[in-house]
Design a protein around this motif. Structure first.
Motif, PDB file in Angstrom:
ATOM      1  N   LYS A  99      90.632 -81.284  14.309  1.00  0.00           N
ATOM      2  CA  LYS A  99      89.224 -81.166  14.696  1.00  0.00           C
ATOM      3  C   LYS A  99      88.721 -82.484  15.280  1.00  0.00           C
ATOM      4  CE  LYS A  99      84.640 -80.531  12.755  1.00  0.00           C
ATOM      5  NZ  LYS A  99      83.980 -81.408  11.822  1.00  0.00           N
ATOM      6  N   SER A 100      88.263 -82.422  16.531  1.00  0.00           N
ATOM      7  CA  SER A 100      87.678 -83.598  17.170  1.00  0.00           C
ATOM      8  C   SER A 100      86.207 -83.691  16.802  1.00  0.00           C
ATOM      9  CB  SER A 100      87.804 -83.495  18.692  1.00  0.00           C
ATOM     10  OG  SER A 100      89.150 -83.528  19.066  1.00  0.00           O
ATOM     11  N   GLY A 101      85.661 -84.884  16.914  1.00  0.00           N
ATOM     12  CA  GLY A 101      84.232 -85.080  16.706  1.00  0.00           C
ATOM     13  C   GLY A 101      83.535 -85.154  18.047  1.00  0.00           C
ATOM     14  N   PHE A 102      82.373 -84.543  18.153  1.00  0.00           N
ATOM     15  CA  PHE A 102      81.616 -84.604  19.404  1.00  0.00           C
ATOM     16  C   PHE A 102      80.130 -84.582  19.083  1.00  0.00           C
ATOM     17  CE2 PHE A 102      79.305 -82.825  22.972  1.00  0.00           C
ATOM     18  CZ  PHE A 102      79.757 -83.637  24.000  1.00  0.00           C
ATOM     19  N   THR A 103      79.391 -85.427  19.766  1.00  0.00           N
ATOM     20  CA  THR A 103      77.940 -85.392  19.630  1.00  0.00           C
ATOM     21  C   THR A 103      77.287 -86.025  20.854  1.00  0.00           C
ATOM     22  OG1 THR A 103      76.086 -85.845  18.135  1.00  0.00           O
ATOM     23  CG2 THR A 103      77.692 -87.602  18.413  1.00  0.00           C
ATOM     24  N   ASP A 104      76.100 -85.534  21.153  1.00  0.00           N
ATOM     25  CA  ASP A 104      75.218 -86.164  22.139  1.00  0.00           C
ATOM     26  C   ASP A 104      74.173 -86.916  21.327  1.00  0.00           C
ATOM     27  OD1 ASP A 104      76.199 -85.181  24.637  1.00  0.00           O
ATOM     28  OD2 ASP A 104      75.367 -83.231  24.155  1.00  0.00           O
ATOM     29  N   THR A 105      73.906 -88.139  21.683  1.00  0.00           N
ATOM     30  CA  THR A 105      72.949 -88.929  20.915  1.00  0.00           C
ATOM     31  C   THR A 105      72.355 -90.019  21.790  1.00  0.00           C
ATOM     32  OG1 THR A 105      72.628 -90.145  18.845  1.00  0.00           O
ATOM     33  CG2 THR A 105      74.677 -90.563  20.030  1.00  0.00           C
ATOM     34  N   ARG A 106      71.457 -90.756  21.198  1.00  0.00           N
ATOM     35  CA  ARG A 106      70.888 -91.934  21.872  1.00  0.00           C
ATOM     36  C   ARG A 106      71.539 -93.178  21.299  1.00  0.00           C
ATOM     37  NH1 ARG A 106      65.432 -89.357  20.789  1.00  0.00           N
ATOM     38  NH2 ARG A 106      65.848 -90.382  18.851  1.00  0.00           N
ATOM     39  N   LEU A 107      71.677 -94.164  22.152  1.00  0.00           N
ATOM     40  CA  LEU A 107      72.262 -95.437  21.740  1.00  0.00           C
ATOM     41  C   LEU A 107      71.277 -96.525  22.117  1.00  0.00           C
ATOM     42  CD1 LEU A 107      75.872 -96.566  22.062  1.00  0.00           C
ATOM     43  CD2 LEU A 107      74.140 -98.033  23.031  1.00  0.00           C
ATOM     44  N   LYS A 108      70.874 -97.305  21.123  1.00  0.00           N
ATOM     45  CA  LYS A 108      69.979 -98.423  21.385  1.00  0.00           C
ATOM     46  C   LYS A 108      70.837 -99.650  21.667  1.00  0.00           C
ATOM     47  CE  LYS A 108      65.971-100.896  19.794  1.00  0.00           C
ATOM     48  NZ  LYS A 108      64.967-101.076  18.782  1.00  0.00           N
ATOM     49  N   GLN A 109      70.739-100.148  22.891  1.00  0.00           N
ATOM     50  CA  GLN A 109      71.568-101.273  23.296  1.00  0.00           C
ATOM     51  C   GLN A 109      71.020-102.578  22.745  1.00  0.00           C
ATOM     52  OE1 GLN A 109      71.464-100.250  27.575  1.00  0.00           O
ATOM     53  NE2 GLN A 109      73.703-100.132  27.429  1.00  0.00           N
ATOM     54  N   GLN A 110      71.851-103.600  22.782  1.00  0.00           N
ATOM     55  CA  GLN A 110      71.499-104.917  22.267  1.00  0.00           C
ATOM     56  C   GLN A 110      70.230-105.465  22.927  1.00  0.00           C
ATOM     57  OE1 GLN A 110      73.159-106.172  19.784  1.00  0.00           O
ATOM     58  NE2 GLN A 110      72.333-108.207  19.663  1.00  0.00           N
ATOM     59  N   ASP A 111      70.026-105.142  24.225  1.00  0.00           N
ATOM     60  CA  ASP A 111      68.858-105.655  24.945  1.00  0.00           C
ATOM     61  C   ASP A 111      67.599-104.834  24.694  1.00  0.00           C
ATOM     62  OD1 ASP A 111      69.295-103.347  26.399  1.00  0.00           O
ATOM     63  OD2 ASP A 111      69.842-104.370  28.261  1.00  0.00           O
ATOM     64  N   GLY A 112      67.685-103.801  23.836  1.00  0.00           N
ATOM     65  CA  GLY A 112      66.519-102.997  23.486  1.00  0.00           C
ATOM     66  C   GLY A 112      66.395-101.703  24.273  1.00  0.00           C
ATOM     67  N   ASN A 113      67.147-101.553  25.353  1.00  0.00           N
ATOM     68  CA  ASN A 113      67.123-100.305  26.127  1.00  0.00           C
ATOM     69  C   ASN A 113      67.760 -99.186  25.321  1.00  0.00           C
ATOM     70  OD1 ASN A 113      65.914-101.393  28.429  1.00  0.00           O
ATOM     71  ND2 ASN A 113      67.888-101.996  29.297  1.00  0.00           N
ATOM     72  N   THR A 114      67.260 -97.974  25.499  1.00  0.00           N
ATOM     73  CA  THR A 114      67.860 -96.811  24.873  1.00  0.00           C
ATOM     74  C   THR A 114      68.461 -95.948  25.962  1.00  0.00           C
ATOM     75  OG1 THR A 114      66.286 -96.841  23.038  1.00  0.00           O
ATOM     76  CG2 THR A 114      67.427 -94.765  23.459  1.00  0.00           C
ATOM     77  N   ILE A 115      69.718 -95.571  25.774  1.00  0.00           N
ATOM     78  CA  ILE A 115      70.401 -94.702  26.728  1.00  0.00           C
ATOM     79  C   ILE A 115      70.925 -93.480  25.979  1.00  0.00           C
ATOM     80  CG2 ILE A 115      71.043 -96.612  28.259  1.00  0.00           C
ATOM     81  CD1 ILE A 115      73.903 -96.417  27.086  1.00  0.00           C
ATOM     82  N   TYR A 116      71.277 -92.458  26.734  1.00  0.00           N
ATOM     83  CA  TYR A 116      71.860 -91.256  26.168  1.00  0.00           C
ATOM     84  C   TYR A 116      73.369 -91.320  26.358  1.00  0.00           C
ATOM     85  CZ  TYR A 116      67.102 -89.518  26.136  1.00  0.00           C
ATOM     86  OH  TYR A 116      65.765 -89.367  25.904  1.00  0.00           O
ATOM     87  N   VAL A 117      74.104 -90.977  25.297  1.00  0.00           N
ATOM     88  CA  VAL A 117      75.559 -91.007  25.359  1.00  0.00           C
ATOM     89  C   VAL A 117      76.127 -89.746  24.733  1.00  0.00           C
ATOM     90  CG1 VAL A 117      75.742 -93.529  25.307  1.00  0.00           C
ATOM     91  CG2 VAL A 117      75.796 -92.257  23.161  1.00  0.00           C
TER      92      VAL A 117
END
Length: 177
Positions: A99-117
């Motif tokens: 079983k693989s793991g999979f998720t869509d989530t947000r990632l808060k980068q070190q510089d404070g920006n939030t991206i979707y991954v």
């Protein structure tokens, strides 16, 4: 006797040459793999069942905004500073050889920006407890989907405000539902 020594010497030289050629091929293959690993656009984390991060590529360094040497000092749970804890568990720990793991989530980068991954992880070597996770920045896709959703909502609102009856027909003149 001399002929035997010469024949053995030639045989050893040929075997040694073949071994050196094979060694050079192997070194070239390793170098090609390392180059591929470093240049791929998705972030890659290699970690063990204890959660120790064993290796990362350049894309992971860029994604998290941390140097590779610092990332390989962390544990997967330390990524909770960047990724929500529930998504972290689902992506990195709820996996098995089948079983693989999979998720869509947000990632808060070190510089404070939030991206979707999106994160896809799998077991690489079950006997050694080695796992690998691919992390892909899908921010542009998510933003485009949100724009389409907003556009469709505006379209529905405008259509519902018109006082005329509106219906759609297919190419044969049949009412489309």
């Amino acid at each position: 006797m001399t002929v035997t020594y010469v024949a053995v010497g030639i045989s050893i030289a040929m075997i040694s040459k073949t071994n050196n050629e094979n060694k050079n091929i192997l070194i070239g293959s390793i170098s090609n793999y390392e180059n591929f690993f470093e240049e791929i656009q998705d972030a890659i984390l290699v970690y063990n069942s204890s959660g120790d991060i064993l290796g990362v590529n350049n894309a992971a360094s860029r994604l998290f905004g941390l140097e590779k040497k610092y990332l390989t000092f962390l544990k997967i749970e330390d990524l909770g500073n960047f990724i929500e804890k529930d998504d972290l568990k689902k992506a990195f720990y709820d996996i098995s050889p089948s079983k693989s793991g999979f998720t869509d989530t947000r990632l808060k980068q070190q510089d404070g920006n939030t991206i979707y991954v999106e994160i896809l992880s799998s077991v690489v070597d079950p006997s050694k407890g080695i796992m690998r996770a691919y992390i892909r920045d899908v921010t542009s896709r998510v933003v485009a989907e949100e724009k389409i959703h907003d556009s469709e909502a505006r379209y529905r609102y405008l259509i519902n405000q018109l006082p005329e009856m509106i219906f759609e027909l297919d190419i044969d003149g049949n009412l489309a539902l």
